[in-house]
Design a protein around this motif. Structure first.
Motif, PDB file in Angstrom:
ATOM      1  N   TYR A  70       4.486  11.100 -16.313  1.00 39.42           N
ATOM      2  CA  TYR A  70       3.667  10.937 -14.926  1.00 39.42           C
ATOM      3  C   TYR A  70       4.919   9.828 -14.474  1.00 39.42           C
ATOM      4  N   ALA A  71       5.828   9.112 -14.541  1.00 37.50           N
ATOM      5  CA  ALA A  71       6.971   9.154 -13.254  1.00 37.50           C
ATOM      6  C   ALA A  71       7.337   9.901 -12.364  1.00 37.50           C
ATOM      7  N   ILE A  72       7.215  11.554 -13.055  1.00 38.40           N
ATOM      8  CA  ILE A  72       7.039  12.776 -12.088  1.00 38.40           C
ATOM      9  C   ILE A  72       5.926  12.916 -11.349  1.00 38.40           C
ATOM     10  N   MET A  73       4.852  12.639 -11.753  1.00 38.22           N
ATOM     11  CA  MET A  73       3.934  13.068 -11.044  1.00 38.22           C
ATOM     12  C   MET A  73       3.510  11.882 -10.148  1.00 38.22           C
ATOM     13  N   LEU A  74       3.483  10.330 -10.755  1.00 41.48           N
ATOM     14  CA  LEU A  74       3.929   9.420  -9.598  1.00 41.48           C
ATOM     15  C   LEU A  74       4.777   9.784  -7.898  1.00 41.48           C
ATOM     16  N   MET A  92       0.528  -1.330  -0.240  1.00 48.31           N
ATOM     17  CA  MET A  92       0.215   0.367  -0.064  1.00 48.31           C
ATOM     18  C   MET A  92       0.754   1.165   0.327  1.00 48.31           C
ATOM     19  N   SER A  93       1.854   1.246   0.848  1.00 48.07           N
ATOM     20  CA  SER A  93       3.074   2.432   0.307  1.00 48.07           C
ATOM     21  C   SER A  93       3.723   2.681  -0.560  1.00 48.07           C
ATOM     22  N   THR A  94       3.580   1.102  -0.998  1.00 48.78           N
ATOM     23  CA  THR A  94       4.324   1.239  -1.953  1.00 48.78           C
ATOM     24  C   THR A  94       3.769   1.884  -3.071  1.00 48.78           C
ATOM     25  N   LEU A  95       2.621   1.599  -3.531  1.00 46.51           N
ATOM     26  CA  LEU A  95       1.630   2.120  -4.908  1.00 46.51           C
ATOM     27  C   LEU A  95       1.138   3.116  -4.956  1.00 46.51           C
ATOM     28  N   VAL A  96       0.689   3.408  -3.136  1.00 49.83           N
ATOM     29  CA  VAL A  96      -0.043   4.529  -3.177  1.00 49.83           C
ATOM     30  C   VAL A  96       0.806   5.705  -2.344  1.00 49.83           C
ATOM     31  N   HIS A 128      -4.356  17.231  -5.741  1.00 46.18           N
ATOM     32  CA  HIS A 128      -2.911  16.546  -7.152  1.00 46.18           C
ATOM     33  C   HIS A 128      -3.366  16.948  -8.073  1.00 46.18           C
ATOM     34  N   LEU A 129      -4.622  17.605  -8.996  1.00 45.84           N
ATOM     35  CA  LEU A 129      -5.423  17.922  -9.705  1.00 45.84           C
ATOM     36  C   LEU A 129      -4.637  19.462 -10.552  1.00 45.84           C
ATOM     37  N   GLY A 133      13.372  14.878  -4.996  1.00 47.03           N
ATOM     38  CA  GLY A 133      13.114  14.905  -4.571  1.00 47.03           C
ATOM     39  C   GLY A 133      11.722  13.608  -4.044  1.00 47.03           C
ATOM     40  N   GLY A 134      10.908  13.443  -4.871  1.00 47.42           N
ATOM     41  CA  GLY A 134       9.906  12.836  -4.858  1.00 47.42           C
ATOM     42  C   GLY A 134       9.964  11.083  -4.137  1.00 47.42           C
ATOM     43  N   ILE A 135      11.288  10.986  -4.976  1.00 49.85           N
ATOM     44  CA  ILE A 135      12.044   9.476  -4.817  1.00 49.85           C
ATOM     45  C   ILE A 135      12.666   9.547  -3.108  1.00 49.85           C
TER      46      ILE A 135
END
Length: 235
Positions: A111-115, A54-58, A91-92, A142-144
């Motif tokens: 899409y990788a960035i927005m994930l 859940m934490s990994t995908l969501v 997020h929209l 930073g997101g990673i």
């Protein structure tokens, strides 16, 4: 510095690494909330693999905690869907504000960035963009960092969660708010931005007191976004 190096659209490994390091200090606090989520999910009787997945995908802390409150033998799917959407509706608008810089990228990178988009790396990226500096590295790197430490914290919560049952009792729930406030104070300052934030804050407060729970997130985001859209068209 060449034009290519100064371009706000620039994205390469060096910028991603810089973005990772820039969000690393904040990511360390994210671990604590990951631990709290892992513990709460265990108490909700989710399996270890389900919790980590859940934490990994969501990768949406507030939504994941909200989902746990609704979790049970009979999961109210529609209520869960509406709640999660309401919490993440901002997020929209994040995507809309980032579009001018994301549009030139190939879809896979976009899409990788927005994930891995969060309030924190979005705020830092927008601050960089307003200064005509590259911000996509902050978004992705930073997101990673935030995602990685959130997953790590969740995993730790399965094993040592009893040590941090309530991050709010330690004042850690204020870290993200203070960070975002610092981004606003240090960001672009003009009448347009002041009006956007004022309308968003006012609409959120009214919705918080008079509308259903969590609706203030959506109302505030839409109200501020509409002001920005209308003002932008008049320029």
């Amino acid at each position: 510095m060449t034009r290519k190096e100064a371009s706000p659209h620039r994205l390469d490994r060096a910028l991603v690494w810089e973005g990772f390091k820039a969000l690393l200090p904040l990511s360390l606090f994210v671990i604590v909330f990951g631990v709290a989520f892992g513990l709460a999910a265990t108490q909700a009787r989710l399996g270890d693999l389900e919790i980590v997945l859940m934490s990994t995908l969501v990768f949406a802390g507030a939504s994941q905690f909200a989902a746990l409150e609704l979790w049970g033998p009979q999961v109210p799917f529609f209520t869960l869907l509406v709640t999660v959407f309401a919490i993440n509706a901002r997020h929209l608008l994040m995507g809309a504000t980032l579009y001018p810089w994301l549009e030139p990228l190939p879809p896979a990178r976009r899409y990788a960035i927005m994930l891995v988009a969060t309030d924190a790396n979005w705020a830092m990226a927008m601050q960089a963009f307003h200064r005509d500096r590259p911000g996509l590295g902050l978004m992705l790197g930073g997101g990673i960092a935030l995602w990685g430490f959130w997953v790590l914290g969740t995993w730790l919560g399965l094993h040592v969660g009893g040590a941090v049952q309530d991050p709010a009792s330690l004042g850690l729930d204020m870290v993200m708010g203070c960070f975002l406030l610092a981004m606003v104070v240090g960001g672009e300052k003009n009448l347009r931005m002041l009006l956007i934030w004022a309308v968003a804050a006012g609409a959120s407060l009214l919705a918080f007191y008079y509308l259903p729970e969590n609706s203030h997130v959506v109302v505030g985001a839409i109200a501020g976004g509409l002001v920005g859209l209308v003002w932008g068209k008049q320029e």
